[in-house]
Design an enzyme around this catalytic site. Structure first.
Site, PDB file in Angstrom:
ATOM      1  N   TRP A 146       0.955  -1.227  -0.126  1.00  0.00           N
ATOM      2  CA  TRP A 146      -0.001   0.032  -0.088  1.00  0.00           C
ATOM      3  C   TRP A 146       0.852   1.364  -0.094  1.00  0.00           C
ATOM      4  CZ3 TRP A 146      -4.504  -0.998  -1.198  1.00  0.00           C
ATOM      5  CH2 TRP A 146      -5.543  -0.069  -1.461  1.00  0.00           C
ATOM      6  N   ASP A 202       0.214  10.919  -0.240  1.00  0.00           N
ATOM      7  CA  ASP A 202      -0.798  11.880  -0.177  1.00  0.00           C
ATOM      8  C   ASP A 202      -2.304  11.180   0.031  1.00  0.00           C
ATOM      9  OD1 ASP A 202      -1.167  10.442  -2.668  1.00  0.00           O
ATOM     10  OD2 ASP A 202      -2.086  12.192  -3.524  1.00  0.00           O
ATOM     11  N   GLU A 205      -3.261   8.393  -1.849  1.00  0.00           N
ATOM     12  CA  GLU A 205      -2.343   7.010  -1.322  1.00  0.00           C
ATOM     13  C   GLU A 205      -1.726   6.681  -2.946  1.00  0.00           C
ATOM     14  OE1 GLU A 205      -6.091   4.365  -0.697  1.00  0.00           O
ATOM     15  OE2 GLU A 205      -5.116   4.617   1.281  1.00  0.00           O
ATOM     16  N   GLU A 206      -1.433   7.702  -3.638  1.00  0.00           N
ATOM     17  CA  GLU A 206      -0.453   7.542  -4.836  1.00  0.00           C
ATOM     18  C   GLU A 206       0.926   8.150  -5.023  1.00  0.00           C
ATOM     19  OE1 GLU A 206      -3.531   8.754  -7.451  1.00  0.00           O
ATOM     20  OE2 GLU A 206      -4.479   7.029  -7.659  1.00  0.00           O
TER      21      GLU A 206
HETATM   22  C1  NOJ Z   1      -6.139   2.576  -4.373  1.00  0.00           C
HETATM   23  C2  NOJ Z   1      -6.301   4.021  -3.703  1.00  0.00           C
HETATM   24  O1  NOJ Z   1      -7.062   4.056  -2.698  1.00  0.00           O
HETATM   25  C3  NOJ Z   1      -6.658   4.859  -4.759  1.00  0.00           C
HETATM   26  O2  NOJ Z   1      -6.672   6.241  -4.514  1.00  0.00           O
HETATM   27  C4  NOJ Z   1      -5.690   4.529  -5.726  1.00  0.00           C
HETATM   28  O3  NOJ Z   1      -6.066   5.630  -6.981  1.00  0.00           O
HETATM   29  C5  NOJ Z   1      -5.507   3.327  -6.412  1.00  0.00           C
HETATM   30  N1  NOJ Z   1      -5.238   2.481  -5.165  1.00  0.00           N
HETATM   31  C6  NOJ Z   1      -4.580   3.091  -7.478  1.00  0.00           C
HETATM   32  O4  NOJ Z   1      -3.505   3.131  -7.004  1.00  0.00           O
HETATM   33  C1  NOJ Z   2      -9.493   5.817  -2.331  1.00  0.00           C
HETATM   34  C2  NOJ Z   2      -9.026   7.198  -1.950  1.00  0.00           C
HETATM   35  O1  NOJ Z   2      -8.182   7.936  -2.669  1.00  0.00           O
HETATM   36  C3  NOJ Z   2      -8.565   7.510  -0.465  1.00  0.00           C
HETATM   37  O2  NOJ Z   2      -8.626   8.712  -0.296  1.00  0.00           O
HETATM   38  C4  NOJ Z   2      -9.671   6.844   0.334  1.00  0.00           C
HETATM   39  O3  NOJ Z   2      -9.021   7.024   1.629  1.00  0.00           O
HETATM   40  C5  NOJ Z   2      -9.824   5.285  -0.043  1.00  0.00           C
HETATM   41  N1  NOJ Z   2     -10.404   5.304  -1.346  1.00  0.00           N
HETATM   42  C6  NOJ Z   2     -11.197   4.687   0.822  1.00  0.00           C
HETATM   43  O4  NOJ Z   2     -12.178   5.486   0.605  1.00  0.00           O
END
Ligand code: NOJ
Ligand code: NOJ
Length: 631
Positions: A146, A202, A205-206
């Site tokens: 992650w 950020d 999560e990227e």
């Molecule tokens: C899961 C993350 O929560 C989401 O923000 C992201 O775009 C995808 N993984 C792809 O990396």
């Molecule tokens: C993907 C989003 O990018 C992230 O901000 C969020 O925490 C997760 N999904 C779960 O909702």
């Protein structure tokens, strides 16, 4: 200068032109009323232990969405949970007393989660585990790969808990705050003070680096935390960093807009990102002046940035859904223009967040009794009212009324976009398609989408959260004339046992670098499984993921530095750990597990949390290779 009469006439025309018809207006009011109830229930349905849509979720844990596949959001994210509870606490403070048991459960759940050791680290001795983004629905560690750590979770959680603590204090419960809740908050503030200047992922999560949303919330938590500490007579480790965080916050402004992230490594991002809209609404204080360096929604830089952000999505090649919508009207908004997640669609919580942002700005003007347009914010206002000009307009000035009405109908027009794409049952997913048929997509029943709806309605109704920006005294936001880079204060961490946390002690760690040669196909993942909690105790579901970051065709390298949590007694001498590698096949097929049993000898473990690598393996996968499933 136009006369008042001219302005009044212009205002009448402009308001009529920009606002929706009476019929549409009534439909919007009705939608908001109905959807608000659905949204609040949607939030509660996703919270354990009784949430109707999340059976199995632990007490006080907010599940991001009931969706278990495409995408699997059946986890509890610290960020989503804290933002959700900020809204629940708001609703509670505005009179919804039935929510109190949920808040109490949340405090309890977070005290425990803080102590769960995880791939980001542990609570003791250095707080590193607090940066873990998500946990399973029963509150156990999540071992998968992650984007970690994420450093916005602790400050957001601290802010939610501080808000509730201030309420308890007003009810005479100061001692309870001090003994029970403060220890949870104190860990999070220690984490902020120690790591605000370290890189992390950020909110999406990227990307790793520093992120505006994160910095902004970090600042708020330190200021509010210092004030609470003073009230209850304790000291706040880390709060002294606040001025430096504020200094750093200013550096995101690029002269035209807010650069959302300082990203380490190569990337394909122009810097326009919804995090710069969501940050200001998360720290909104209706009593803070619009020139406050906290960057409230009404700050000229925030308004200028709002326009840049929104205009990016007016491009109908990027977002066909927005084709033909005029400049003074709300549109569908996504995370950032380069987004490819689910093809990069608009998000409900961002479109609603834009409305909330504008309601917030109006509230600040109303509270202070005036609205200032300067060169920076002028383009924002000109979109709504082409005759807008620089100046300060007090509330009795017709221009004030005009502009305030125009911004409000602009805000309403973003809500109307969400309305248009809300299915008849009112369920809000994460996204809706940017191209026809514009239907909901990605995670269904997203808790954060529902919470954003409830929060928006409060601001629209003129319900504002308690003020937190000090107007005088040592905590008043003043940007230091020089930023001192590298700031950090060593945190103090302890399990919040009075709130229900187990009395954990620092784990004794032997960190091993696992190095494996294994040729894999795209989509195949490799894990190490074995003895002890870190390697998942031979349960493949909790095995430790290896990284392919140095993988090449010539050297198919998988690796990870794994801090093995060793049993008591391993502190005095060497011990042996047993492990195997396992290939996780794509398309949900069976794993391929090695048939050899491997061992590695590790030196005496250490409790200093240093994570220093003490042993290294040099392995090659034994057994058959994987083949793509072609799904
Ligand atoms: C899961 C993350 O929560 C989401 O923000 C992201 O775009 C995808 N993984 C792809 O990396
Ligand atoms: C993907 C989003 O990018 C992230 O901000 C969020 O925490 C997760 N999904 C779960 O909702």
């Amino acid at each position: 200068m136009p006369s008042i009469a001219t302005l009044a006439l212009a205002s009448l025309l402009a308001v009529q032109g920009a606002s929706t018809s009476i019929h549409q207006g009534l439909a919007l009011e009705k939608y908001i009323k109905t959807e608000r109830a659905i949204a609040l229930q949607g939030v509660l349905d996703n919270i354990g232990p009784n949430g109707a849509k999340v059976p199995g979720a632990g007490r006080g844990l907010v599940i991001a969405s009931p969706s278990k596949v495409n995408p699997d959001y059946f986890y509890s994210w610290t960020r989503d949970a804290a933002l959700t509870f900020k809204t629940i606490i708001d609703d509670f403070l505005f009179g919804n007393r039935a929510l109190q048991p949920y808040i109490e459960d949340y405090i309890h759940s977070q005290a425990i989660l803080q102590t769960v050791s995880n791939p980001s680290g542990t609570l003791l001795p250095n707080g590193a585990g607090l940066g873990e983004p998500k946990f399973t629905v029963n509150g156990s560690r999540f071992n998968g790969n992650w984007g970690r750590p994420q450093r916005d979770g602790p400050p957001l959680r601290a802010v939610a808990l501080i808000q509730y603590s201030n309420y308890l204090i007003s009810q005479g419960k100061r001692d309870r705050v001090k003994t029970e809740i403060w220890p949870v908050i104190a860990n999070d503030l220690s984490y902020v003070g120690q790591y605000w200047n370290s890189t992390g992922f950020d909110l999406w999560e990227e990307v790793s680096g520093s992120s505006f949303f994160t910095t902004q919330n970090q600042y708020r938590s330190l200021v509010e935390g210092a004030a609470l500490a003073k009230t209850i007579g304790v000291s706040c480790t880390g709060c002294s960093q606040a001025p430096q965080v504020l200094c750093f916050l200013q550096s995101y402004w690029n002269g035209k807009s807010i650069t959302a992230n300082f990203i380490t490594g190569s990337h394909n991002r122009g810097g326009v990102d919804a995090n710069t809209i969501l940050g200001p609404i998360a720290l909104f204080d209706a009593h803070a002046p619009c020139d406050s360096p906290t960057l409230q929604p009404c700050h000229p830089r925030s308004l200028a940035n709002f326009k840049v952000f929104v205009d990016t999505f007016r491009n109908s090649t990027l977002y066909p859904i927005n084709a033909g919508i005029s400049q003074a009207k709300g549109i569908a908004l996504g995370r950032y223009p380069e987004d490819t997640y689910y093809n990069g669609n608009p998000w409900y919580l961002i479109t609603l967040g834009a409305a909330e942002f504008l309601y917030d700005a109006i509230a600040s003007w109303d509270k202070s009794g005036s609205l200032t347009i300067d060169a920076t914010s002028l383009p924002f206002f000109k979109d709504l009212y082409p005759l807008a000009r620089e100046g300060t307009f007090t509330w009795y000035h017709p221009s004030y009324y005009l502009l305030q009405r125009l911004v409000r109908s602009y805000a309403d027009s973003f809500v109307a976009i969400a309305q248009k794409h809300t299915p008849p049952n009112g369920m809000l997913a994460e996204q809706f398609l940017k191209s026809a048929p514009f239907t909901p997509t990605s995670a269904a029943n997203l808790t954060w989408s529902f919470a954003s709806f409830v929060s928006m309605t409060h601001r629209r109704d003129g319900h504002f959260p308690p003020s937190w920006v000090p107007r005088t005294g040592p905590l008043k936001p003043v940007v230091p004339s020089v930023c001192t880079p590298g700031g950090s204060v060593q945190g103090t961490y302890a399990p919040a046992t009075a709130a229900g946390a187990p009395n954990v002690t620092a784990p004794c760690l032997s960190t091993v670098r696992f190095v494996l040669n294994a040729t894999t196909y795209y989509g195949e993942n490799v894990y190490v499984t074995g003895d002890g909690p870190t390697l998942g105790g031979w349960d493949l579901a909790t095995a430790y993921p290896l990284l392919s970051s140095n993988y090449t065709a010539e050297r198919p390298l998988w690796w990870a530095d794994v801090p093995l949590d060793m049993p008591a007694g391993s502190a005095t001498g060497k011990s042996v750990v047993t492990y195997k590698y396992a290939r996780q096949q794509d398309c949900g097929r069976d794993w391929i597990v090695e048939e050899v049993e491997r061992t590695v000898e590790v030196p005496a473990c250490r409790t200093d949390g240093s994570g220093e690598v003490m042993a290294e393996t040099d392995d090659a996968f034994v057994g058959e290779g994987g083949k793509p499933g072609g799904c």
